[in-house]
Design a protein around this motif. Structure first.
Motif, PDB file in Angstrom:
ATOM      1  N   ALA A  95       0.829  -1.206   0.000  1.00 14.53           N
ATOM      2  CA  ALA A  95       0.000   0.000   0.000  1.00 14.53           C
ATOM      3  C   ALA A  95       0.865   1.258   0.000  1.00 14.53           C
ATOM      4  O   ALA A  95       0.556   2.234  -0.693  1.00 14.53           O
ATOM      5  N   ASP A  96       1.957   1.247   0.759  1.00 12.33           N
ATOM      6  CA  ASP A  96       2.845   2.409   0.817  1.00 12.33           C
ATOM      7  C   ASP A  96       3.491   2.711  -0.531  1.00 12.33           C
ATOM      8  O   ASP A  96       3.858   3.862  -0.802  1.00 12.33           O
ATOM      9  N   ALA A  97       3.625   1.684  -1.373  1.00 16.38           N
ATOM     10  CA  ALA A  97       4.266   1.859  -2.675  1.00 16.38           C
ATOM     11  C   ALA A  97       3.266   2.103  -3.798  1.00 16.38           C
ATOM     12  O   ALA A  97       3.661   2.233  -4.958  1.00 16.38           O
ATOM     13  N   SER A  98       1.970   2.169  -3.472  1.00 20.67           N
ATOM     14  CA  SER A  98       0.917   2.226  -4.481  1.00 20.67           C
ATOM     15  C   SER A  98       0.078   3.496  -4.382  1.00 20.67           C
ATOM     16  O   SER A  98       0.030   4.150  -3.340  1.00 20.67           O
ATOM     17  N   ASP A  99      -0.604   3.800  -5.482  1.00 22.26           N
ATOM     18  CA  ASP A  99      -1.614   4.873  -5.496  1.00 22.26           C
ATOM     19  C   ASP A  99      -3.005   4.304  -5.276  1.00 22.26           C
ATOM     20  O   ASP A  99      -3.915   5.024  -4.869  1.00 22.26           O
ATOM     21  N   VAL A 100      -3.173   3.016  -5.551  1.00 22.08           N
ATOM     22  CA  VAL A 100      -4.456   2.337  -5.389  1.00 22.08           C
ATOM     23  C   VAL A 100      -4.196   0.835  -5.294  1.00 22.08           C
ATOM     24  O   VAL A 100      -3.253   0.325  -5.919  1.00 22.08           O
ATOM     25  N   LEU A 101      -5.008   0.139  -4.502  1.00 16.74           N
ATOM     26  CA  LEU A 101      -4.907  -1.307  -4.391  1.00 16.74           C
ATOM     27  C   LEU A 101      -6.071  -1.977  -5.095  1.00 16.74           C
ATOM     28  O   LEU A 101      -7.195  -1.453  -5.106  1.00 16.74           O
ATOM     29  N   VAL A 102      -5.810  -3.143  -5.686  1.00 17.82           N
ATOM     30  CA  VAL A 102      -6.855  -3.979  -6.268  1.00 17.82           C
ATOM     31  C   VAL A 102      -6.751  -5.351  -5.598  1.00 17.82           C
ATOM     32  O   VAL A 102      -5.701  -5.998  -5.672  1.00 17.82           O
ATOM     33  N   ASP A 103      -7.827  -5.757  -4.947  1.00 12.12           N
ATOM     34  CA  ASP A 103      -7.802  -6.968  -4.120  1.00 12.12           C
ATOM     35  C   ASP A 103      -8.678  -8.069  -4.720  1.00 12.12           C
ATOM     36  O   ASP A 103      -9.890  -7.939  -4.777  1.00 12.12           O
ATOM     37  N   PHE A 104      -8.040  -9.140  -5.155  1.00 12.54           N
ATOM     38  CA  PHE A 104      -8.734 -10.351  -5.590  1.00 12.54           C
ATOM     39  C   PHE A 104      -8.144 -11.526  -4.813  1.00 12.54           C
ATOM     40  O   PHE A 104      -7.630 -12.475  -5.388  1.00 12.54           O
ATOM     41  N   SER A 105      -8.199 -11.450  -3.493  1.00 14.24           N
ATOM     42  CA  SER A 105      -7.574 -12.494  -2.674  1.00 14.24           C
ATOM     43  C   SER A 105      -8.632 -13.399  -2.049  1.00 14.24           C
ATOM     44  O   SER A 105      -9.280 -14.180  -2.747  1.00 14.24           O
ATOM     45  N   ALA A 106      -8.833 -13.292  -0.745  1.00 14.06           N
ATOM     46  CA  ALA A 106      -9.777 -14.163  -0.039  1.00 14.06           C
ATOM     47  C   ALA A 106     -10.452 -13.373   1.072  1.00 14.06           C
ATOM     48  O   ALA A 106      -9.866 -12.433   1.621  1.00 14.06           O
ATOM     49  N   PRO A 107     -11.681 -13.746   1.443  1.00 11.87           N
ATOM     50  CA  PRO A 107     -12.379 -13.018   2.504  1.00 11.87           C
ATOM     51  C   PRO A 107     -11.580 -12.924   3.809  1.00 11.87           C
ATOM     52  O   PRO A 107     -11.621 -11.904   4.495  1.00 11.87           O
ATOM     53  N   ALA A 108     -10.825 -13.971   4.127  1.00  9.58           N
ATOM     54  CA  ALA A 108     -10.066 -13.977   5.378  1.00  9.58           C
ATOM     55  C   ALA A 108      -8.985 -12.906   5.407  1.00  9.58           C
ATOM     56  O   ALA A 108      -8.562 -12.477   6.485  1.00  9.58           O
ATOM     57  N   ALA A 109      -8.539 -12.466   4.235  1.00 14.66           N
ATOM     58  CA  ALA A 109      -7.471 -11.460   4.165  1.00 14.66           C
ATOM     59  C   ALA A 109      -8.015 -10.040   4.068  1.00 14.66           C
ATOM     60  O   ALA A 109      -7.243  -9.078   4.138  1.00 14.66           O
ATOM     61  N   LEU A 110      -9.320  -9.902   3.921  1.00 18.43           N
ATOM     62  CA  LEU A 110      -9.897  -8.590   3.612  1.00 18.43           C
ATOM     63  C   LEU A 110      -9.624  -7.554   4.687  1.00 18.43           C
ATOM     64  O   LEU A 110      -9.261  -6.411   4.389  1.00 18.43           O
ATOM     65  N   CYS A 111      -9.786  -7.912   5.940  1.00 18.93           N
ATOM     66  CA  CYS A 111      -9.627  -6.943   7.030  1.00 18.93           C
ATOM     67  C   CYS A 111      -8.228  -6.339   7.021  1.00 18.93           C
ATOM     68  O   CYS A 111      -8.057  -5.118   7.131  1.00 18.93           O
TER      69      CYS A 111
END
Length: 242
Positions: free
Chosen positions: A42-58
């Motif tokens: 996140a520190d290296a990005s302007d925006v994140l795109v998340d296609f991982s898993a519900p357990a990782a969402l938080c």
């Protein structure tokens, strides 16, 4: 030009995103998978795109909050607790969550909402979806998105009007119900049909995904659109202006 960080980079969608970003005017800030450093990405990005898993969402939401950047969530199989976490994060940063990032599916949902709002409850609604054999959740996030669109058009809650997994002597169909059927097999990227069945006539609204790149292109477009927005929870409808 934006620096896009990909969460779930080793998955099928993560790989498709890498290809689409490489062909765009944007740059790939990096990618992580299970156990990766979301905060560092996140520190290296302007925006994140998340296609991982519900357990990782938080953890991914907290990373976006910590860096003060937007996040696009395309992860499916979310539960009520996940949506609560998204609502909390959206008070601080822009969050776009959707069951499908395809621009075509976004328009399809709009058409389903319109059709459901103009046809009465005597028109039965059935949603049929098919995906590849490795998909783990059912109904698909897209099917649920379409179901929510139909329910919204009728001014009802999907949770109280959903019929799934019919088997055996189920009795007659409940008037006003929204039915779901899930098919799995092969390498199907995604097929969805919404059938509105009335007396002696039917309307079918459908979408076929031929390649996962359509979802990646939609996700990148959503990421572009989300940068610079006020904190809040957004949908793909806003990206298309509908």
């Amino acid at each position: 030009m934006a620096r896009i960080g990909v969460i779930g980079s080793k998955g099928a969608m993560g790989q498709a995103l890498d290809e689409v970003i490489a062909a765009s005017t944007h740059t790939l800030a990096g990618g992580i998978d299970k156990g990766g450093d979301a905060a560092g990405l996140a520190d290296a990005s302007d925006v994140l795109v998340d296609f991982s898993a519900p357990a990782a969402l938080c953890a991914n939401l907290h990373a976006a909050i910590g860096a003060g950047i937007p996040i696009v969530i395309g992860t499916t199989g979310l539960e009520d607790k996940n949506h609560s976490s998204i609502d909390e994060a959206a008070r601080v940063v822009p969050v776009l969550q959707t069951g499908n990032t395809s621009l075509g599916v976004t328009l399809l949902a709009h058409l389903v909402r319109e059709a459901a709002s103009r046809l009465g409850p005597d028109w039965d609604i059935e949603i049929v979806e098919m995906h590849h054999r490795r998909k783990v959740d059912a109904p698909s996030g897209t099917a649920l998105l379409l179901g929510e669109a139909a329910a919204s058009g009728r001014g009802i809650e999907l949770a109280g009007h959903s019929e799934r997994g019919r088997d055996g002597h189920t009795g007659a169909r409940t008037e006003g119900a929204i039915g779901f059927a899930a098919l799995r097999g092969g390498t199907v990227a995604g097929e969805h049909s919404v059938i509105l069945a009335g007396e002696e006539e039917r309307i079918t609204l459908a979408h076929s995904a031929e390649n996962r790149s359509i979802f990646a292109r939609g996700a990148v477009r959503a990421a572009e659109w989300l940068i610079g927005r006020k904190a809040g929870r957004y949908t793909m409808d806003k990206v298309l202006g509908i």
